[in-house]
Design an enzyme around this catalytic site. Structure first.
Site, short mmCIF file in Angstrom:
data_model
loop_
_atom_site.label_atom_id
_atom_site.label_comp_id
_atom_site.label_asym_id
_atom_site.label_seq_id
_atom_site.Cartn_x
_atom_site.Cartn_y
_atom_site.Cartn_z
N HIS A 215 71.64 71.77 59.45
CA HIS A 215 72.92 72.06 58.81
C HIS A 215 73.68 70.78 58.46
CE1 HIS A 215 76.12 74.44 57.29
NE2 HIS A 215 76.96 73.64 57.89
N TYR A 219 75.77 68.44 54.87
CA TYR A 219 77.05 67.74 54.70
C TYR A 219 76.84 66.28 54.36
CZ TYR A 219 79.40 71.94 55.63
OH TYR A 219 79.86 73.22 55.49
N HIS A 366 71.21 80.45 46.85
CA HIS A 366 72.45 79.92 47.40
C HIS A 366 72.43 78.40 47.47
CE1 HIS A 366 75.89 79.31 49.98
NE2 HIS A 366 75.11 78.68 50.85
N PHE A 367 71.33 77.83 48.00
CA PHE A 367 71.40 76.37 48.14
C PHE A 367 71.16 75.66 46.81
CE2 PHE A 367 66.94 76.83 49.82
CZ PHE A 367 66.28 76.01 48.90
N HIS A 368 70.48 76.33 45.86
CA HIS A 368 70.43 75.71 44.53
C HIS A 368 71.83 75.65 43.92
CE1 HIS A 368 66.03 75.94 44.66
NE2 HIS A 368 66.05 75.03 43.72
N ARG A 429 61.07 84.57 49.93
CA ARG A 429 60.96 83.23 49.35
C ARG A 429 59.62 82.58 49.65
NH1 ARG A 429 64.73 79.31 53.12
NH2 ARG A 429 63.84 77.72 51.77
N ARG A 430 59.38 81.45 49.03
CA ARG A 430 58.18 80.65 49.26
C ARG A 430 56.90 81.41 48.96
NH1 ARG A 430 59.99 77.34 54.70
NH2 ARG A 430 61.00 75.67 53.57
C1 HEM Z 1 65.14 72.26 36.99
C2 HEM Z 1 65.82 72.58 38.05
C3 HEM Z 1 65.23 73.33 39.22
C4 HEM Z 1 64.38 74.40 39.23
C5 HEM Z 1 63.80 75.12 38.04
C6 HEM Z 1 64.10 74.71 40.61
C7 HEM Z 1 63.27 75.71 41.05
C8 HEM Z 1 62.82 75.88 42.34
C9 HEM Z 1 61.86 76.86 42.79
C10 HEM Z 1 61.19 77.88 41.90
C11 HEM Z 1 61.67 76.69 44.11
C12 HEM Z 1 60.71 77.46 45.00
C13 HEM Z 1 61.35 78.62 45.66
C14 HEM Z 1 60.40 79.42 46.47
O1 HEM Z 1 59.16 79.23 46.42
O2 HEM Z 1 60.89 80.32 47.17
C15 HEM Z 1 62.50 75.60 44.51
C16 HEM Z 1 62.61 75.12 45.80
C17 HEM Z 1 63.48 74.13 46.21
N1 HEM Z 1 64.43 73.51 45.40
FE1 HEM Z 1 64.61 73.68 43.41
N2 HEM Z 1 64.80 73.85 41.40
C18 HEM Z 1 65.51 73.00 40.58
C19 HEM Z 1 66.38 72.02 40.98
C20 HEM Z 1 66.64 71.72 42.28
C21 HEM Z 1 67.66 70.81 42.69
C22 HEM Z 1 68.60 70.04 41.78
C23 HEM Z 1 67.61 70.77 44.04
C24 HEM Z 1 68.45 69.99 44.98
C25 HEM Z 1 68.99 68.84 44.73
C26 HEM Z 1 66.54 71.64 44.48
C27 HEM Z 1 66.16 71.82 45.78
C28 HEM Z 1 65.12 72.63 46.20
C29 HEM Z 1 64.59 72.66 47.54
C30 HEM Z 1 65.07 71.82 48.73
C31 HEM Z 1 63.54 73.59 47.55
C32 HEM Z 1 62.64 73.89 48.71
C33 HEM Z 1 62.59 75.29 49.07
C34 HEM Z 1 61.62 75.63 50.14
O3 HEM Z 1 60.82 74.80 50.68
O4 HEM Z 1 61.66 76.80 50.45
N3 HEM Z 1 65.98 72.21 43.38
N4 HEM Z 1 63.20 75.12 43.42
#
Ligand code: HEM
Ligand SMILES: [Cu+2]
Ligand SMILES: [Cu+2]
Lengths: 542, 181
Positions: A215, A219, A366-368, A429-430
């Site tokens: 968490h 921050y 939410h975190f996106h 998810r995932r």
């Molecule tokens: C073009 C922009 C973005 C797209 C299309 C995108 C899309 C996605 C998708 C499809 C996943 C996988 C979700 C899943 O399998 O459940 C993911 C995971 C994630 N995204 Fe993004 N994302 C974008 C930008 C960002 C940004 C700007 C951040 C943070 C600065 C971010 C942080 C994360 C993180 C930390 C995960 C890991 C989730 C996990 O391990 O479950 N993403 N994203």
């Protein structure tokens, strides 16, 4: 180019290149999860991609951005040379080496454990050691920030530390506390397993240690956005900060309350009793306080600026603000996303309702929205605000910057609103691929396609962002005014020692952590808890 | 906002802080109320089991998995979540009756949810996860694994078949099995 500028640029370009590449991965993941056929799709590629995307966004973009911005702030806000520049460069080298060590095994498919690496799943040791190096490099940064503030205080006895620097040091201290959990987990549990030195892991303990970090790290990521709200946006809007004291208090509250609350990530876990979950949930409610104070203080600062510019009436000041300035626009868009994201957060944190959304797409959405939206849009705005100083040139086009910011905010809403909805419908998810032949899942298809479109807008915005930054380096107009941080309407002459340092607050954090995490961690040593056998994902034989 | 003097600024901020603290207290009370009055509490029974000996335990041997009604009429559904399948892959439960789900993992971390319900828990090797619920809608519900557990994670899902009370007919040994779809 001067040495501070070089140091800052090295960090920020590392952050943003990792970010842009990760956005490409992100869009590909979006496609893979949708009914649209996806080039290069295999489940194995999907988890390589999510590991790379998650780790790049959560660890590389953030850590390098915060370090670079911190070095810049220390010299600019304190108006004295940054101490230990050589050491800072060495730390940068270590961090970069760590990134390479982590990325290579991920891309080879030998570390598909995602950025949360929940053991007993275990990948290549290089991945974890690389991440530890990134953390080590950020510890050096923390030390330099603390030393810089100390030196300034010695040279300026009794004067309040400039707010931007006070906040940066608050973040450094928060980060030192935060990284204890994950580092202990990696060094004493995960890396020995990855090296084959042990063949079992106490999973309850590892999850608890990771929650310690999970968490507060958010921050740590958020701090630069708040620093920009307090010390950059009011100046950009043509006004001043409403209250410097409120800024200090908010930053202190973040340090206090973002740490003893990590167990809210374990609400649905069987290894903790209801009692401690309840204690940490109660503390979690308190972290909303500094955010609500910030919303008020920043809105008041903006109102002050709007009225200075001739805005009248209850809401007339909003229209009078200089929205054409990227920092003001980004602040407005960030607040807009914060309203939606904050509402969602209330649901996540309430202990009972969490069951509805835990590990569904709701959480990812939410975190996106909060992190990718509110926080990252402020990273963009900060970059636009300091790049003139870093390169010595003015931006060729503010319009391109505004388009980029709008595109990011709209893309984020288009991507995350349907994603939230799907989470409520039970989409988990995932997942590399959904079986759209199943009638329940088939009904989700069109909403997934809408969020793919949002993802495409985000990728376009990310690429335009890189283009906009590169444009500074090619620009010819020399910079007109030196960068400066915003002052308060009534800049404080003196502040109480407690609002000018962190000794008292460190002691309080220690007490809170002992209460919140003392027994939950000790239980794994007091009672004999079963351990789980290591499961390798990299095919290596122990 | 009034800002003629620093005092004025602080007074305004103080008023806002009081409003914030009051609303935060209200939210806490709402959550407390949900927890204490409606028993909306997360699964936290702190019961351990050696993950390498799951199949040897009397409770989680293959012959005892799925739904069983005990002498007292209590309905318990036992499930093993393992890379990358649920054992059994389909469970049948009665609607409108309290059901206890008990889940264990012999290998890595998994998690389950049942779409359209509030059933949601992590399944951590070393612990028995227990969820109490009442299924209200009848039909086949999806029960996927919702925590990444390895390359086959996306294929790991199962079915919860909710049947009307009258059609729920356990055998003489108290076990109820999914008939093949
Ligand atoms: C073009 C922009 C973005 C797209 C299309 C995108 C899309 C996605 C998708 C499809 C996943 C996988 C979700 C899943 O399998 O459940 C993911 C995971 C994630 N995204 Fe993004 N994302 C974008 C930008 C960002 C940004 C700007 C951040 C943070 C600065 C971010 C942080 C994360 C993180 C930390 C995960 C890991 C989730 C996990 O391990 O479950 N993403 N994203
Ligand atoms: Cu699983
Ligand atoms: Cu899984």
């Amino acid at each position: 180019m001067k040495s501070l500028e070089r140091l800052t640029l090295a960090h920020l370009w590392t952050a943003f290149i990792a970010f842009a590449v990760a956005c490409v991965f992100g869009l590909w993941q979006m496609l893979a999860r949708s009914p649209i056929p996806t080039p290069g799709f295999t489940p194995s590629n999907y988890f390589i991609s999510v590991t790379a995307h998650g780790a790049a966004m959560a660890y590389v973009l953030t850590t390098f951005f915060i370090m670079g911005f911190g070095y810049f702030t220390a010299e600019t806000a304190l108006q004295r040379p940054l101490p230990g520049k050589r050491i800072a460069w060495a730390a940068f080298g270590v961090g970069l080496l760590g990134v390479v060590m982590a990325v290579v095994p991920v891309l080879l498919g030998r570390a598909s454990v995602l950025y949360t690496f929940y053991p007993p799943l275990t990948g290549s040791a290089w991945f974890y050691i690389g991440l530890v190096l990134v953390v080590a490099s950020s510890w050096v940064w923390c030390a330099i920030m603390i030393v810089a503030m100390r030196q300034w205080k010695r040279a300026n006895p009794g004067r309040p530390v400039p707010l931007a620097m006070y906040a940066t040091v608050a973040n450094a201290i928060l980060w030192l506390w935060t990284t204890v959990g994950v580092t202990v987990e990696l060094v004493f549990q995960v890396i020995p397993a990855a090296l084959g030195l042990v063949d079992t892991v106490d999973v309850g303990l590892s999850r608890t240690l990771f929650s310690w970090t999970l968490h507060a790290i958010v921050y740590f990521w958020l701090f630069p956005a708040y620093i920009a709200f307090y010390t950059m946006a009011p100046e950009a809007a043509g006004g001043r900060l409403y209250s410097d004291t409120m800024g200090r208090l908010s930053f202190i509250l973040f340090v206090l309350y973002s740490l003893p609350v990590g167990m809210h990530h374990l609400f649905m876990d069987p290894e903790h009793s209801t009692g401690f979950k309840f204690v940490q949930m109660t503390l979690t409610v308190l972290v909303t306080v500094p955010t609500l104070l910030t919303i008020f203080t920043i809105s008041a600062s903006m109102e002050f600026a709007g009225r200075l510019r001739g805005g009248k009436g209850l809401f007339g000041w909003i229209g009078a603000l200089p929205w054409e300035r990227p920092m003001v626009l980004a602040t407005g868009l960030a607040f807009f996303m914060l309203w939606f994201g904050g509402g969602g957060g209330l649901i996540n944190m309430s202990y009972g309702m969490n069951a509805m959304v835990h590990n569904t797409s709701w959480v990812t959405a939410h975190f996106h929205l909060i992190f990718g939206g509110t926080v990252v849009i402020m990273y963009f705005a900060i970059a636009y605000a300091i790049w003139p100083q870093l390169t010595g040139r003015e931006a060729p086009s503010l319009r391109a910057q505004r388009i980029q910011l709008w595109l990011w905010a709209i893309g984020m809403m288009v991507m995350t609103l349907p994603w939230h909805y799907l989470g409520l419908q039970g989409q988990w998810r995932r997942v590399a691929q959904f079986d759209y032949a199943n009638p329940i899942i088939a009904a989700w298809g069109s909403w997934v396609v809408v969020s793919v479109a949002g993802g495409a807008m985000l990728l376009a915005s990310a690429l335009l962002f890189i283009w906009n930054l590169a444009a500074f380096h090619r620009a010819r107009t020399p910079v007109q005014a030196p960068f400066r941080f915003a002052l308060a309407i009534h800049p404080p002459e003196r502040v109480p020692a407690s609002l000018n340092g962190f000794g008292l607050w460190n002691a309080l954090v220690a007490v809170l952590m002992l209460v919140a995490y003392g027994y939950p961690i000790a239980q794994f040593f007091i009672h004999d808890r079963p351990v789980a056998v290591v499961h390798r994902v990299d095919g290596a034989q122990p | 906002m009034a800002a003629r003097t620093e005092h004025e600024v602080l007074a305004t901020e103080l008023r806002w802080t009081i409003a914030v603290v009051a609303s935060v207290a209200l939210i806490s009370l709402a959550i407390l109320w949900a927890g204490l009055v409606h028993f909306i509490n997360p699964p936290s029974n702190l019961e351990t089991i050696d993950p390498t000996k799951v199949h040897l335990s009397p409770e989680f041997t293959e012959a005892n998995l799925g739904t069983r009604v005990d002498e007292g009429g209590r309905v318990t559904t036992r499930i093993v979540t393992a890379q990358f399948a649920f054992i059994p892959p389909c469970v049948v439960v009665p609607a409108d009756e309290p059901v206890t789900l008990r889940l264990v993992s012999p290998d890595v971390i998994h998690g389950v949810l049942v779409t359209g319900t509030n059933v949601n828990t992590m399944v951590v090797p070393g612990y028995v996860s227990q969820v109490h619920t009442v299924f209200q809608k009848t039909g086949d519900l999806l029960m996927p694994c919702h925590e990444y557990c390895g390359i086959g994670h996306s294929q790991m899902w199962s079915t919860v078949r909710v049947v009307p009370k009258a059609e729920f007919k356990p055998g003489p040994d108290g076990r109820a099995l999914c008939e093949k779809p």
